[in-house]
Design a protein around this motif. Structure first.
Motif, short mmCIF file in Angstrom:
data_model
loop_
_atom_site.label_atom_id
_atom_site.label_comp_id
_atom_site.label_asym_id
_atom_site.label_seq_id
_atom_site.Cartn_x
_atom_site.Cartn_y
_atom_site.Cartn_z
N ILE A 128 1.70 151.63 -24.27
CA ILE A 128 3.12 151.33 -24.15
C ILE A 128 3.92 152.59 -23.86
O ILE A 128 4.82 152.58 -23.01
N VAL A 129 3.62 153.68 -24.56
CA VAL A 129 4.35 154.93 -24.33
C VAL A 129 4.06 155.47 -22.92
O VAL A 129 4.97 155.89 -22.21
N ILE A 130 2.80 155.41 -22.50
CA ILE A 130 2.44 155.93 -21.18
C ILE A 130 3.16 155.14 -20.09
O ILE A 130 3.82 155.72 -19.23
N ASP A 131 3.03 153.82 -20.11
CA ASP A 131 3.68 152.97 -19.11
C ASP A 131 3.71 151.53 -19.63
O ASP A 131 2.74 150.79 -19.48
N ALA A 132 4.82 151.17 -20.26
CA ALA A 132 4.96 149.87 -20.92
C ALA A 132 4.80 148.69 -19.98
O ALA A 132 4.51 147.58 -20.42
N LYS A 133 4.94 148.90 -18.69
CA LYS A 133 4.83 147.79 -17.74
C LYS A 133 3.41 147.19 -17.70
O LYS A 133 3.23 146.08 -17.25
N GLU A 158 5.42 143.22 -18.60
CA GLU A 158 5.67 143.28 -17.17
C GLU A 158 7.14 143.47 -16.80
O GLU A 158 7.48 144.25 -15.93
N GLY A 159 8.06 142.78 -17.43
CA GLY A 159 9.46 142.85 -17.05
C GLY A 159 10.28 143.89 -17.77
O GLY A 159 11.51 143.92 -17.64
N THR A 160 9.64 144.78 -18.52
CA THR A 160 10.38 145.75 -19.32
C THR A 160 11.18 146.73 -18.46
O THR A 160 10.80 147.03 -17.32
N VAL A 161 12.27 147.23 -19.02
CA VAL A 161 13.04 148.29 -18.35
C VAL A 161 12.66 149.66 -18.89
O VAL A 161 13.19 150.67 -18.43
N PRO A 201 11.08 153.07 -19.20
CA PRO A 201 10.42 153.92 -18.21
C PRO A 201 9.02 154.32 -18.65
O PRO A 201 8.75 154.42 -19.85
N GLY A 202 8.15 154.55 -17.71
CA GLY A 202 6.83 155.09 -18.00
C GLY A 202 6.98 156.54 -18.40
O GLY A 202 7.47 157.35 -17.61
N MET A 203 6.62 156.88 -19.63
CA MET A 203 6.83 158.24 -20.13
C MET A 203 5.80 159.24 -19.62
O MET A 203 6.03 160.44 -19.68
N TYR A 204 4.66 158.73 -19.13
CA TYR A 204 3.61 159.62 -18.62
C TYR A 204 3.15 159.05 -17.28
O TYR A 204 2.00 158.68 -17.09
N LYS A 205 4.09 158.99 -16.38
CA LYS A 205 3.84 158.38 -15.08
C LYS A 205 4.43 159.28 -14.00
O LYS A 205 5.51 159.82 -14.17
N THR A 206 3.71 159.44 -12.91
CA THR A 206 4.21 160.24 -11.80
C THR A 206 4.43 159.40 -10.55
O THR A 206 4.87 159.91 -9.53
N GLY A 207 4.12 158.13 -10.60
CA GLY A 207 4.32 157.24 -9.46
C GLY A 207 3.31 156.12 -9.54
O GLY A 207 2.48 156.10 -10.44
#
Length: 159
Positions: free
Chosen positions: A99-104, A108-111, A113-119
């Motif tokens: 969830i912390v890395i990328d909750a999506k 799926e519909g969360t707003v 942000p991905g905290m450990y995401k570069t794209g």
């Protein structure tokens, strides 16, 4: 220099570089089918006190801008995301890490942000805003900060 000392120095250098090399890059994170991430990003345990700092600091993770976390002394706590009190009982460590890395991957519909995401990111582009971000963005948190936040969240138990 004594041969034994030289070998010990070489072994220490190799061990230190192996620990550094153990860090998982954002694009190499492996999510399970439920959105969890079993493996630590750093191979090092998280520090709950540092995680609390990340969660409550505006220039870092700023979790309290969207979530209520009673354990944190923050002047403003948001109500956009779910309350995080009891998070350590509701989710496993792997689920919290995901969830912390990328909750999506979990919601799926969360707003959030991905905290450990570069794209990849969906961007409206210059034609819409005139302020498009550069192609590659750094993650919001580094790998150890993610582990620290997860360690902090694991301390949040139901009362």
């Amino acid at each position: 220099m004594n041969r034994h000392v030289a070998w010990a120095a070489l072994a220490a250098t190799f061990t230190a570089s192996a620990a550094f090399a153990a860090e998982t890059a954002p694009m190499d994170v492996k999510f399970d089918d439920a959105g969890g991430v079993e493996a630590s990003l750093t191979g090092q345990p998280g520090d709950p006190s540092k995680g609390a700092e990340v969660a409550s600091t505006k220039s870092l993770g700023n979790c309290v801008s969207c979530h209520v976390v009673s354990a944190l002394d923050a002047s403003f706590q948001g109500n956009i995301g779910p309350e995080l009190n009891g998070a350590g009982d509701r989710w496993s460590e792997a689920q919290l890490r995901g969830i912390v890395i990328d909750a999506k991957h979990t919601f799926e519909g969360t707003v959030m942000p991905g905290m450990y995401k570069t794209g990849p990111f969906i961007r409206p582009g210059d034609g819409y805003t005139g302020k498009a971000a550069p192609a590659d963005l750094p993650p919001i948190l580094n790998a150890q900060q993610v582990e620290d936040v997860v360690a902090f969240l694991m301390t949040l138990k139901e009362e």
